[in-house]
Design an enzyme around this catalytic site. Sequence first.
Site, mmCIF file in Angstrom:
data_model
loop_
_atom_site.group_PDB
_atom_site.id
_atom_site.type_symbol
_atom_site.label_atom_id
_atom_site.label_comp_id
_atom_site.label_asym_id
_atom_site.label_seq_id
_atom_site.Cartn_x
_atom_site.Cartn_y
_atom_site.Cartn_z
ATOM 1 N N GLY A 89 0.813 -1.205 0.000
ATOM 2 C CA GLY A 89 0.000 0.000 0.000
ATOM 3 C C GLY A 89 0.848 1.257 0.000
ATOM 4 O O GLY A 89 2.079 1.221 0.052
ATOM 5 N N ASP A 123 8.650 5.207 7.983
ATOM 6 C CA ASP A 123 8.329 6.439 8.705
ATOM 7 C C ASP A 123 7.442 7.376 7.895
ATOM 8 O O ASP A 123 7.105 8.466 8.363
ATOM 9 C CB ASP A 123 9.607 7.170 9.124
ATOM 10 C CG ASP A 123 10.518 7.515 7.945
ATOM 11 O OD1 ASP A 123 10.059 7.452 6.780
ATOM 12 O OD2 ASP A 123 11.694 7.856 8.180
ATOM 13 N N GLY A 124 7.071 6.964 6.679
ATOM 14 C CA GLY A 124 6.175 7.781 5.874
ATOM 15 C C GLY A 124 6.837 8.961 5.199
ATOM 16 O O GLY A 124 6.157 9.770 4.558
ATOM 17 N N ARG A 174 3.777 14.142 -7.370
ATOM 18 C CA ARG A 174 3.773 13.318 -8.577
ATOM 19 C C ARG A 174 2.427 13.450 -9.295
ATOM 20 O O ARG A 174 1.390 13.640 -8.660
ATOM 21 C CB ARG A 174 4.028 11.851 -8.227
ATOM 22 C CG ARG A 174 5.238 11.663 -7.325
ATOM 23 C CD ARG A 174 5.714 10.243 -7.318
ATOM 24 N NE ARG A 174 4.830 9.310 -6.628
ATOM 25 C CZ ARG A 174 5.160 8.051 -6.346
ATOM 26 N NH1 ARG A 174 6.347 7.590 -6.713
ATOM 27 N NH2 ARG A 174 4.327 7.248 -5.719
ATOM 28 N N ARG A 181 -1.506 0.111 -9.826
ATOM 29 C CA ARG A 181 -0.390 -0.786 -10.108
ATOM 30 C C ARG A 181 -0.873 -2.223 -10.287
ATOM 31 O O ARG A 181 -1.991 -2.566 -9.906
ATOM 32 C CB ARG A 181 0.597 -0.750 -8.928
ATOM 33 C CG ARG A 181 1.072 0.647 -8.583
ATOM 34 C CD ARG A 181 1.091 0.872 -7.066
ATOM 35 N NE ARG A 181 1.399 2.270 -6.766
ATOM 36 C CZ ARG A 181 2.628 2.759 -6.753
ATOM 37 N NH1 ARG A 181 3.651 1.963 -6.977
ATOM 38 N NH2 ARG A 181 2.833 4.039 -6.504
ATOM 39 N N ASP A 251 4.479 -4.218 -7.442
ATOM 40 C CA ASP A 251 3.818 -3.035 -6.914
ATOM 41 C C ASP A 251 4.411 -1.744 -7.474
ATOM 42 O O ASP A 251 3.910 -0.655 -7.179
ATOM 43 C CB ASP A 251 3.879 -3.017 -5.380
ATOM 44 C CG ASP A 251 5.296 -3.105 -4.852
ATOM 45 O OD1 ASP A 251 5.939 -4.149 -5.068
ATOM 46 O OD2 ASP A 251 5.764 -2.137 -4.234
ATOM 47 N N ASN A 252 5.474 -1.859 -8.287
ATOM 48 C CA ASN A 252 6.060 -0.700 -8.949
ATOM 49 C C ASN A 252 5.764 -0.684 -10.446
ATOM 50 O O ASN A 252 6.404 0.066 -11.196
ATOM 51 C CB ASN A 252 7.576 -0.669 -8.740
ATOM 52 C CG ASN A 252 7.953 -0.439 -7.292
ATOM 53 O OD1 ASN A 252 7.182 0.116 -6.522
ATOM 54 N ND2 ASN A 252 9.143 -0.867 -6.906
ATOM 55 N N ASP A 261 7.646 5.227 -9.768
ATOM 56 C CA ASP A 261 8.420 4.858 -8.584
ATOM 57 C C ASP A 261 9.926 4.881 -8.854
ATOM 58 O O ASP A 261 10.599 3.854 -8.859
ATOM 59 C CB ASP A 261 7.993 3.490 -8.055
ATOM 60 C CG ASP A 261 6.602 3.534 -7.456
ATOM 61 O OD1 ASP A 261 6.072 4.644 -7.284
ATOM 62 O OD2 ASP A 261 6.034 2.471 -7.168
#
Length: 486
Positions: A89, A123-124, A174, A181, A251-252, A261
């Site tokens: 995610g 850590d986002g 972006r 994806r 996922d990319n 990505d």
Amino acid sequence: MSLPPSAWTHRFAGLGPAFHTGLRPTPLPVPHWVGQSPAVARELGLDPAWMQGDEALQAFTGNTVLPGMRPLASVYSGHQFGHWAGQLGDGRAILLGELPGPQGPLEIQLKGAGLTPYSRMGDGRAVLRSSIREFLCSEAMHALGIPTSRALCVTGSPAPVRREEIETAAVVTRVAPSFIRFGHFEHFSHSGQHEQLRTLADFVIDHFYPVCREAPGNPYAALLEAVSARTAEMVAQWQAVGFCHGVMNTDNMSILGLTIDYGPFQFLDAFNPAHVCNHSDTGGRYAYNRQPNIAYWNLFALGQALLPLMDDQQQALDALEPYKALMPAALQRRMNAKLGLARVEDGDSELTDTLMKLMAADAVDFTIFWRRLSHAVVGSLEPVRDLFLQREAFDAWAARWRARLQAHPGFDADATQAQMRRTNPQIVLRNHLGEVAIQRAKQGDFSELARLQNALEHPFEALPGHDDLAGFPPDWASQIEISCSS
């Protein structure tokens, strides 16, 4: 305010709570501008004066949610380095919504905007280093004509972020028609949520592949075949320009055939088909010469995810089969264009293969070779020949190439040279160029970033005062290590 609330649309949000979690970005202290793409701002209809102001700065740092935005993080799963990783995610990406673009709505997404329910152990955040690389490469790839997400801007903050060392935070904005994806489909398929899988597939078909609805047979098999065709063309373009993605996990991989990505990417310096640009890729899974087959592997995983929507497994296999011919054919067309050959003929693949083996044996600089060859149609071959140690072998190849050129009916040397110069770039985003811009940016000097950005937006032109950006990499460039840490 430049953006009225009515400007925003939210098609992905309309899929429902199974697909995402609504949340606000986490603010960063003392934000500042790092870089902007006026071209992307124009496509979004953003006022240049507003883009220089504090409201835009706060909004694209994640400190302010403007009226009309509906920020969310999406859930997906995926295979990472060939292994099923389960639920992933948007661990640090937050979708703000869509704004109108020239060809339709464009999603606006903040990368590095704070923790989400999908951050896992992260850590986002994103750091200045990787955010600058993504910003520059997104726009550089677009200028090269390669399908890609775009980058509107980068903002920075003195907030500390721990990676291998303490770095500072940044947020890159972006832009893409969609950030869906392969992993989104894998998530709902592997978790047995087949109604949601169908909802997602219908959404993608209706908004991005409407011809699949009209195709004979199963529309989801038609979708798989269409995605395979776009992916084949994209990867062929990567190979032709010497681009290594570095982390081609499912996922990319974009369902629209876009390059997304940007992490441990690299444009080749010395040509090495087995080059691995990602320091984290200890097994070399994503080496340059493996990218076409890895793309097929990922498409196969997408096909497996779509199986619950198909009549049988054979439909998926039949949809994937064209990739095996499409990708090499697309690459050969690209290589022929680089060689100045107007059409593909028997023997061209052998001509190309012989050249690539010579280049690999002598570690010839990829970009400089092709640019010099572009000038050699009319001028001397000596500057090209000087790149090789095996001079006689190169001479034999060059004689075959010239004969192939001149055998074309209506051959025009000047026109061919001009066409090759429009195909073989003068400048690409080499690692060392990005590193110089990053190191200066860390000191608060963004002038080199702006100069490099300007050159990358005109990759086929010989810009005055930019010769240093088109030369051989310095010796220290080979010591740069790019990893998944961003």
